[in-house]
Enzyme design. Structure first.
Site, PDB file in Angstrom:
ATOM      1  N   THR A 381       0.886  -1.149   0.000  1.00 57.42           N
ATOM      2  CA  THR A 381       0.000   0.000   0.000  1.00 57.42           C
ATOM      3  C   THR A 381       0.924   1.199   0.000  1.00 57.42           C
ATOM      4  OG1 THR A 381      -1.689  -1.257   1.153  1.00 57.42           O
ATOM      5  CG2 THR A 381      -1.792   1.115   1.441  1.00 57.42           C
ATOM      6  N   SER A 453      -7.493  -2.076   6.617  1.00 57.68           N
ATOM      7  CA  SER A 453      -6.609  -1.741   7.731  1.00 57.68           C
ATOM      8  C   SER A 453      -5.972  -0.365   7.575  1.00 57.68           C
ATOM      9  CB  SER A 453      -5.492  -2.792   7.849  1.00 57.68           C
ATOM     10  OG  SER A 453      -6.021  -4.051   8.206  1.00 57.68           O
ATOM     11  N   GLY A 472       1.187  -1.775   4.815  1.00 56.33           N
ATOM     12  CA  GLY A 472       1.566  -2.916   5.628  1.00 56.33           C
ATOM     13  C   GLY A 472       0.485  -3.964   5.804  1.00 56.33           C
TER      14      GLY A 472
END
Length: 590
Positions: A381, A453, A472
């Site tokens: 990302t 996330s 991550g």
């Protein structure tokens, strides 16, 4: 909540006599120094120097942080196809200095009408892993182009075309391929070379891209030009829309014109809570990051972490991680489709109850935290952080999910599609590519946003302002957590970006860590407490494995007392850049 009351109560009764520091210490308020109302410069940290420089170029042309965010985001979409792009989505956390308004732009991808659970199961009823992570069925409807239009039109000062101009130029003229980009392609080549549109972009006379090649993307430049000229319709309808639909169909997928045309950016109220004098503002669902951060930090507020020995401090942080990720698994999803008990999950009282279940010297087996039978994002990302000279702030995290997303570039678009459908619970209780499980709250449905996330975050204690975030996968939240703890302990921005990292996500029941995070004594002490460690090179501990380094954290810091700005760009990423530039200093992208 009733499902989980009994095990939590039993654990609380068992461990409460041994718990300590259940309430935060009350400290005398120091005299408040005078603080600057706005910075005298601007600061940007991103994962690629071309993106950072493009953002400063837009600021020098009279744009604000929101215009700069469009420039940085779009350039990252060109130079980091391994991590993000127009075929993906993201979250943008904004602070408007004039009004004080803070909002979260939710540009998460959505499931197409065809994206129902049965489409991802094989003949035996098992999850078809190839379909969930590769090719057209793995791709959700992109949200990033709509976010760029929304961000520019509602919050920017400059025309969208001006903010997109650096990305268009770099896509057409090219940039040097860097090592991570070439390595990532090599690891995904088998999938990417299934598709003619992808081969046209990434092969040179039949040879894969290599480090040092000049990577030109004329079709992506043309797609960006249509977006610049026609806004939302320039991507989701018209020529680009038709090419996307044809490319997905040719590869065996099922998108419709309605899937594209009905996409909408949503502005959401961020999650807010206090931690040791800091006001934390962070991402709301369908990001799981904000609720998890609120839970972990409010649990940890009961201890003076900097005063503890490394093993004891790590133990407590891991136990907070364990409990937050367990709640993530069962409760979190798209708030437009499921009820999330957000008020409870982010409350200090709930955190205090979870804190009472932590034994100060022993690991809690993850099985003991389940209120029902134990159920059976790659790290690519990108994130950028911006503060401009007016005090506006942007934290942007965007992604295509795994390395090079789905691997599919519909012909004629230059747009690499995401593989975010894998972030849904496609089969309840079956881990996704990050080893994270989910149930009904995160099951796919047409138009639904998959759980994320991504955790762009602001910190503000009146004297200091921080913007922080990182890629991550499922480790994003814990990396942001460790960054917040680092700033609270007094580290500067670059030291925070360089902090060693560790992670626990409830299942698998292991602590993962980067190389060198724990010395031998700390690792031994953690194992003596009952923790299982999965360290680089250790293949015996189970879990998905630990690489030697994680993430790509980008953070900026404004000290309002001295009125100085600083940037922290992750040293793990050699092409990242953090720059502070005076308002009168234009920066060329060339």
């Amino acid at each position: 909540m009733k499902l989980f009351a009994r095990p939590l109560l039993l654990l609380a009764l068992a461990f409460t006599p041994l718990a300590w520091a259940d309430s935060p210490a009350v400290l005398a308020a120091p005299a408040q120094p005078a603080v600057a109302e706005k910075p005298d410069a601007a600061v940007i940290a991103s994962a690629h120097h071309l993106a950072t420089e493009a953002g400063h170029q837009i600021l020098a042309a009279g744009g604000n942080a929101f215009d700069a965010a469009v420039a940085v985001s779009s350039v990252l979409s060109v130079v980091e196809p391994i991590s993000s792009g127009l075929g993906g989505g993201g979250f943008f956390l904004l602070h408007d200095a004039t009004s004080g308004k803070q909002t979260l732009i939710d540009a998460r991808e959505t499931a197409p009408a065809s994206g129902v659970p049965a489409a991802y199961l094989d003949a035996q009823g098992n999850l078809d892993r190839d379909r969930s992570v590769n090719g057209p069925w793995s791709a959700g409807i992109p949200g990033l182009p709509a976010a760029l239009v929304h961000l520019s039109g509602r919050y920017g000062k400059l025309p969208l075309a001006q903010s997109l101009a650096p990305a268009i130029r770099i896509a057409r003229e090219g940039f040097p391929v860097y090592a991570r980009m070439a390595r990532g392609y090599a690891s995904r080549a088998e999938v990417m070379e299934r598709y003619p549109g992808t081969r046209e972009v990434f092969l040179r006379n039949g040879r894969p891209i290599a480090e040092g090649d000049v990577f030109r993307q004329p079709e992506l430049a043309a797609t960006l030009e249509r977006l610049a000229a026609d806004g939302f319709d320039g991507f989701y309808k018209g020529r680009t829309g038709r090419l996307l639909l044809a490319g997905v169909k040719d590869a065996g997928g099922q998108w419709t014109a309605q899937d594209l045309a009905s996409y909408k950016v949503i502005e959401r109220e961020p999650i807010r809570f206090d931690y040791r004098g800091w006001q934390i503002t962070t991402a709301a669902p369908p990001s799981s990051g904000g609720i998890a951060l609120a839970s972990m930090l409010q649990i940890l507020e009961g201890w003076d972490l900097p005063s503890l020995a490394p093993a004891q401090r790590t133990h407590l942080v891991v136990e907070a991680m364990r409990r937050a990720y367990r709640d993530r698994t069962f409760f979190l999803g798209d708030p437009d489709f499921v009820h999330i008990p957000q008020r409870v999950l982010t409350s200090g009282d709930y955190a205090q109850g979870l804190r009472a279940t932590i034994h100060p010297q022993k690991a809690t087996p993850s099985d003991l935290l389940s209120g029902q039978p134990t159920p059976l994002e790659d790290e690519e990302t990108t994130h950028f952080s911006i503060i401009d000279a007016q005090g506006n702030r942007v934290g942007g995290t965007q992604t295509v999910n795994l390395l090079y997303g789905s691997g599919l570039v519909p012909k004629g678009t230059g747009v690499l599609l995401n593989n975010e459908m894998d972030d849904f619970a496609l089969k309840p209780g079956t881990p996704n590519a990050f080893g994270v499980m989910g149930y009904a709250a995160n099951a796919p449905a047409p138009g639904k946003r998959m759980l994320s996330s991504m955790t762009p975050t602001f910190m503000d204690n009146g004297r200091e302002v921080v913007v922080i975030g990182t890629p991550g996968g499922s480790r994003i939240i814990t990396m942001v957590l460790l960054g917040i703890l680092g700033f609270d302990a007094g580290l500067d921005a670059q030291a925070v970006a360089a902090l060693p990292r560790y992670h626990h996500q409830w299942y698998p029941d292991v602590i993962e860590a980067e190389s060198g995070t724990f010395d031998a004594d700390t690792a031994q002490a953690l194992r003596a407490m009952g923790h299982t460690l999965k360290l680089p090179g250790d293949e015996a501990a189970g879990g998905r494995g630990s690489s030697h380094v994680w993430g790509n954290l980008q953070t900026v810091h404004w000290d309002r007392v001295s009125n100085t700005l600083s940037a922290g760009s992750d040293p793990r990423n050699p092409v990242g850049s953090g720059q502070v530039v005076k308002a009168a200093e234009p920066v060329a992208v060339d």
